[in-house]
Design an enzyme around this catalytic site. Structure first.
Site, short mmCIF file in Angstrom:
data_model
loop_
_atom_site.label_atom_id
_atom_site.label_comp_id
_atom_site.label_asym_id
_atom_site.label_seq_id
_atom_site.Cartn_x
_atom_site.Cartn_y
_atom_site.Cartn_z
N ASP A 90 -79.45 -28.34 14.06
CA ASP A 90 -80.78 -27.84 13.75
C ASP A 90 -81.05 -26.50 14.42
O ASP A 90 -82.08 -25.88 14.17
CB ASP A 90 -81.86 -28.83 14.21
CG ASP A 90 -81.87 -30.09 13.37
OD1 ASP A 90 -81.53 -29.99 12.18
OD2 ASP A 90 -82.21 -31.16 13.90
N ASP A 149 -88.65 -33.64 10.98
CA ASP A 149 -87.61 -34.65 10.79
C ASP A 149 -88.30 -35.98 10.56
O ASP A 149 -89.45 -36.13 10.93
CB ASP A 149 -86.80 -34.80 12.09
CG ASP A 149 -85.71 -33.77 12.17
OD1 ASP A 149 -85.57 -33.04 11.19
OD2 ASP A 149 -85.02 -33.71 13.19
#
Length: 1179
Positions: free
Chosen positions: A804, A479
């Protein structure tokens, strides 16, 4: 206690507070102080939807009534009165589920004793002991031939029992060491587990303030703040909610998200995940009385039987102890895997405990390779030991009864039997030395040591094998926000009233109406849990609490000289009319207020390119709206948004809209509500790159790991940050794609994802911007499944959001953020980064590679000893009818090389140099050519020395020969020298084993590892004691100084010989083969087939494939049955799932299936679809 001022709490008189209170209020009157008893609340939580609402109305009129009954306030929460909290714990129980009792030390000892080889040794020792006390009648001793000759002199025959006793003693030693290791490992895991549990905190309202408390301290009556991404720690009833959606699949197997609201379905259950929205709930059941707790208790009851069953058949070391394996199959596996039992068995359960509610990933690569190797070595050892015994017996029989022509006399039987027992013991010792039972121990020690040390490097490892998989990682998908950047967001540019400010404007430069609108739009339309607190230490930065983007906007309000708190006090959360919370599809958040004139105002904020498309006007310099046409929008994108993005800023648009009071708009039709907006401002938010990240990324690239950035930001921002981090360098050949492009390129005309299309993209892809969680999952899956590179890619993924989850589960190693991560992400991850920092991932890679290297060092050492000891025992036995190394000596050697060496070599600290070589990859053999060269080279040296000593040693040292000694004869100097030389060579070779990549300096960094030094010196000291004072039990006789020096000289020769071996280039040795490969090619396809299924471990794979499919189908059905019956018993569908799901891996989407066999498997899975326990919902 009686004089408490808090009137809300009435304590019942002492007489009423019986001993029963502690047990959780089983007698109804204990709830009398509160208007509801434990049973009533438990009953209430088993209802759903309309039934539950009806029950609440009948019993408490409404949720406020329920709060009054529980003596709590929906707005103020509980008081912080310790006495009241304690009382609630007594009546309604505590919020923790007691863990399973750890195994006692004695149980672990008992388990270690189950090792087949040890049992054989014990039996042999017992027989040897029994026979040693039997004396054949003296008169006829000549009749039995020279068998017992030499035994009578010096009363040595009395000492015959010593050997048996010594074997028993050394077995006890081995068992205690094994049990102690298991015990300390168990203790470490419990510590780790409690650390993980303490990490989870939850927001509750006490005395009107929102505070974070550890989950275990929550009590019934607490008012908890529920927000996106939470894992609910207790059961409760919603008292106020905004657009709340819950994923209840962990309980019901329903993959669709359930919408919760005060007037339709207010029941919130523990163990479920908040996927959208926010709200407040009053806690009604905690710990064992909550829905998850009830399931745990039911499963706990079932566990007892499982334990019994397991004890009956002692786990087979294959990493499942589910009850599904049929007994027949179990037998086959158990024999195969037995040598691995001792350490592995304990580990299995550890993992079970540890992953109580985390579906299991497939067995780690390293363990797969080791299991296979150990089984192969074990088989070879078995064959060698059998041949040894057969040769010894035949030789003895032929010599005694054929050549000397003796008859077998009844009274001589015990003497002959004693010989056979001796041969048998020699055979068993060969087996003991051959079987590398230290392997699982080495892995465990190495992993446990690493896990402990990784805590200091901010890696909280949840699954042991993740640690070692990280060493093989070839790709990291990271990320951006918070991992590569500091996650301290600040607004640095703004476009306000037709003017682009490159720094924060002075309040006087902004129109007052625009400013008012801006302040209320930011204050109201952000989660009330986000706020800016004063700095913790003088001169520090203000503390940002909650969502960082919202904090940046709130900080912007403060920078403009205004305050958001008064606005929030004026419009508390309860007065918000409707909230469309942020989610990954909307990429925006909107809040509706009802104004005093009954009309409505909607505030909206979100990604600028998305929200600007919905704007039709914009506030001009004078504060009045003017038209905003598509043409203006394009100009704004070019002149404002792109320049901001190229500076690496995130652009956020803030807008509003007024709606009429009647007709009241249809709030469910979001598309019609959030449109025709008036843009107030577009701000550029900076999130600076962490200073240590560029260096860390450079290390990764040097180590052969590709770093990819996957972010929700727009492509310009993403590209700018990637360049700052060093993920992309000018002149490289790379791709930066947006989510839509990526999807367009990887799908065919029908919209299906095609692997070969992904294969064209991923090798060059470095940045994926504006990506959804599904894109992340697709990318990870695509890279893992790809076959275009010869090594299968091992992918690590970082994630923090609820969405996620799928990608974290799919990845080989999932990293969740400890600070910014939601509970859902942590639950799906393997390692939690406690400081959210990318450079900690690099440390994890270093530790992972270190584990791999430690195991290889140990293997190199262990196999040298194995090869030499087995050959010596075997040839010695064939030529001299006796093993030069006695049983007890062999056990000592075994202890050195197995237990101590695994401790010494598995605890080497990692060095930066580990990051200089490329990842090992999945199919890389455990034993490289260099290691094979070392093993054979040192083996040859040791064998030459030992055979020289065995056959001409007595001439060289001028001593009596120890060959062909009769039974019970005293120990000879000759064989003592052989034993001593052998051990000293192993000790010096242990130093050689510290390096496995052909380095010259084997002493490099040796003092950095105190454990290694102390073990080598300690072993040396014990060896001196054994030789000089060991006497009969160790078959040793004291040596002179000169003999010791010769032994040492030969030992040190190992180090010199090591240099000779290092000089020989590996490339010239074509004849060498590597060993310890991962699963072969045919097996790999099988692995892909079973990808998201339960793992097939190697021993199991030796059974026919069809049988496996059949067992798996059966097992699925059985689980479904169990879940359904649990459902019937507990009244609510509460999948017996949390514990079960650790045994059943996630079911996979049936849509992604290509091979026909896979379809068969999936249909077997689907047999119980309604109660699909691990149903993973893909967005």
């Amino acid at each position: 206690m009686g004089d408490l001022t808090n009137s809300a709490v009435e304590f019942c008189p002492k007489s009423q507070r019986g001993s029963g209170a502690v047990s959780g209020g089983t007698e109804p009157n204990h709830g009398a102080a509160f208007g509801a008893t434990l049973e009533e609340l438990r009953g209430l939580m088993e209802l759903r939807g309309a039934e539950a609402l009806q029950k609440i109305q009948d019993a408490y009129t409404d949720t406020e009534g329920l709060c009054r009954t529980l003596r709590t306030s929906p707005t103020e929460g509980l008081s912080d009165n310790p006495a009241d909290l304690e009382k609630r714990r007594q009546v309604f129980g505590q919020n923790f589920i007691p863990p399973k009792k750890p195994k006692t030390f004695l149980q672990l000892v008992w388990e270690a004793l189950q090792d087949v080889t040890l049992i054989i040794l014990e039996t042999a020792a017992m027989i040897s002991l029994a026979l040693s006390f039997y004396q054949p009648p003296g008169t006829e001793s000549e009749v039995c031939g020279n068998v017992s000759a030499g035994a009578e002199d010096e009363g040595e025959s009395e000492a015959g029992w010593i050997e048996g006793a010594a074997i028993l003693l050394s077995v006890i030693c081995v068992v205690l060491v094994t049990a102690f290791n298991d015990w300390s490992k168990e203790k470490q895991f419990r510590g780790l587990q409690s650390r993980i549990e303490q990490e989870q905190r939850f927001a509750v309202v006490r005395n009107g303030n929102v505070i974070q408390i550890p989950v275990a301290e929550m009590v019934v009556g607490d008012v908890a703040q529920v927000k996106y991404g939470d894992l609910l720690p207790a059961d409760g009833i919603l008292i106020q909610g905004n657009d709340l959606k819950i994923d209840e699949s962990s309980l019901t197997g329903e993959s669709d998200h359930v919408r919760k609201s005060v007037d339709k379905d207010p029941m919130l259950l523990s163990g479920t995940h908040v996927m959208e929205g926010s709200g407040r709930m009053v806690v009604t059941a905690v710990g064992v009385n909550s829905q998850t707790g009830i399931i745990f208790t039911l499963l706990g009851a079932g566990e007892g039987e499982e334990e019994k069953e397991k004890k009956g058949k002692q786990q087979d070391g294959s990493v499942e102890n589910t009850q599904n394996k049929a007994k027949k199959q179990d037998g086959a596996v158990a024999m195969e895997m037995q040598p691995l039992k001792s350490a592995e068995g304990g580990e299995v359960e550890e993992k079970e405990k540890k992953k109580a509610n985390v579906p299991k990933k497939e067995k780690s690569v390293l363990q797969g390779k080791l299991t296979k190797l150990a089984v192969q070595i074990g088989k070879a050892g078995l064959v060698m030991s059998a041949i040894t015994v057969i040769i010894l017996v035949l030789y003895f029989v032929i010599e005694t009864f054929v050549i000397e022509g003796r008859a077998w006399l009844a009274e001589c039987t015990p003497v002959y039997v004693q010989y056979f027992v001796k041969f048998f013991i020699i055979g068993v010792t060969v087996l003991v030395v051959a079987v590398p039972e230290g392997l699982p121990l080495a892995v465990t020690i190495s992993l446990a040591y690493s896990v402990k040390k990784m805590m200091r490097d901010n890696n909280l490892v949840r699954h042991l094998d993740a640690c070692e998989t990280m060493g093989n990682a070839t790709a990291i998908c990271s990320d951006k926000t918070g991992t590569l950047t500091t996650n301290r967001m600040t607004v640095v540019q703004a476009y306000l009233g037709d003017q682009h400010f490159h720094e924060i404007p002075d309040p006087s430069q902004v129109n007052s109406r625009t400013l008012e609108l801006l302040v209320s739009a930011i204050a109201v339309n952000s989660a009330y849990t986000s706020k800016i607190m004063p700095p913790e230490k003088e001169g520090g930065l203000p503390k940002q609490v909650g969502n960082k983007t919202e904090c940046a906007l709130l900080g912007f309000v403060l920078d403009l000289g205004r305050d958001y708190a008064p606005v929030r006090e004026q419009i508390p959360e309860e007065k918000l009319y409707k909230v469309y919370t942020f989610n990954s599809v909307r990429k925006s958040m909107s809040t509706v207020l009802q104004l005093p004139d009954r009309s409505f105002r909607l505030y909206s904020k979100g990604a600028s390119e998305i929200l600007l498309k919905k704007c039709t006007s914009i506030l001009a310099a004078g504060g009045e709206p003017r038209n905003f046409r598509p043409r203006d929008r394009e100009e704004m994108v070019k002149k404002v948004i792109e320049p901001m993005a190229c500076d690496g800023l995130r652009t956020i648009c803030i807008a509003y809209r007024d709606l009429p009071a009647n007709p009241e708009p249809d709030w469910d039709n979001e598309a019609d509500i959030v449109t025709d907006l008036i843009c107030i401002t577009v701000v550029g938010i900076e999130d600076p790159v962490r200073p240590e990240v560029p260096g860390a990324i450079q290390k990764c690239q040097r180590a052969g790991i590709t770093v990819r950035m996957v972010t929700g930001d727009n492509i310009n921002t993403a590209r700018a940050i990637a360049a700052k981090c060093g993920i992309i360098q000018p002149g490289d050949d790379f791709l930066c794609l947006e989510g839509k492009d990526f999807n367009r390129r990887i799908r065919n005309e029908k919209g299906e994802i095609e692997q070969e299309r992904i294969d064209k993209i991923w090798p060059k892809l470095r940045v994926l911007a504006r990506s959804s969680p599904t894109d992340k999952h697709t990318l990870v899956k695509g890279i893992i499944d790809s076959t275009i590179v010869e090594q299968r890619q091992v992918v690590a993924v970082t994630g923090d959001g609820t969405n996620d989850g799928p990608a974290l589960k799919k990845a080989d190693v999932g990293f969740a953020m400890g600070i910014a991560g939601t509970d859902v992400a942590k639950e799906a991850s393997d390692i939690i980064l406690t400081d959210d920092n990318f450079s900690s991932i690099v440390k994890a890679v270093m530790w992972g590679r270190n584990v791999y290297d430690s195991i290889s060092k140990f293997l190199q050492f262990q196999l040298t000893v194995n090869v030499v000891a087995v050959i010596v025992a075997f040839t010695g036995a064939c030529i001299t009818q006796d093993s030069p190394l006695k049983a007890v000596q062999m056990l000592w050697v075994n202890l050195i090389m197995d237990t101590f060496a695994s401790l010494a070599l598995a605890t080497e600290p990692p060095t930066e140099s580990l990051l200089l070589h490329k990842p090992y990859g999945r199919n890389n053999p455990l034993i490289s050519l260099t290691m094979m060269k070392n093993i054979l080279g040192h083996g040859i040296y040791q064998l030459i020395i030992i055979f020289t000593l065995l056959f001409v040693g007595e001439k060289f040292f001028d001593i009596d020969s120890g060959r062909n000694a009769p039974l019970h004869s005293p120990p000879s100097e000759h064989y003592t020298i052989i034993f001593n030389t052998f051990v000293l060579m192993q000790l010096f070779n242990e130093i050689n084993a510290r390096k496995i990549h052909g380095e010259r300096n084997v002493f490099d960094g040796i003092f950095a590892n105190p454990i290694f030094c102390s073990i080598v010196l300690g072993t040396f000291a014990v060896q001196i004691v054994i030789v000089q004072f060991g006497g009969k039990p160790f078959s040793c006789t004291p040596l002179s100084m000169e003999q010791w020096l010769w032994c040492l000289f030969v030992g040190v020769g190992e180090l010199l010989w090591g240099q000779v071996i290092a000089t020989v280039p590996t490339s010239h040795l074509k004849c060498l083969k590597e060993a310890g490969h991962g699963p072969g090619t045919d097996v790999m396809t099988d692995d892909d087939l079973a990808e998201d299924e339960e793992e097939i471990d190697h021993a199991e794979r030796e059974l026919r494939r069809g049988q496996i499919l059949w067992f798996r189908g059966l097992n699925r059905i059985q689980t479904q049955m169990e879940v359904v019956s649990t459902f019937k018993r507990s009244g609510s569908f509460q999948g017996a799932v949390r514990r079960r799901s650790s045994l059943l891996s996630q079911l996979h989407d049936v849509t992604n299936i290509s091979t026909p066999t896979h379809v068969v498997l999936s249909t077997a899975n689907a047999t119980g679809a309604p109660g699909n326990p691990g149903g993973e919902s893909f967005p």
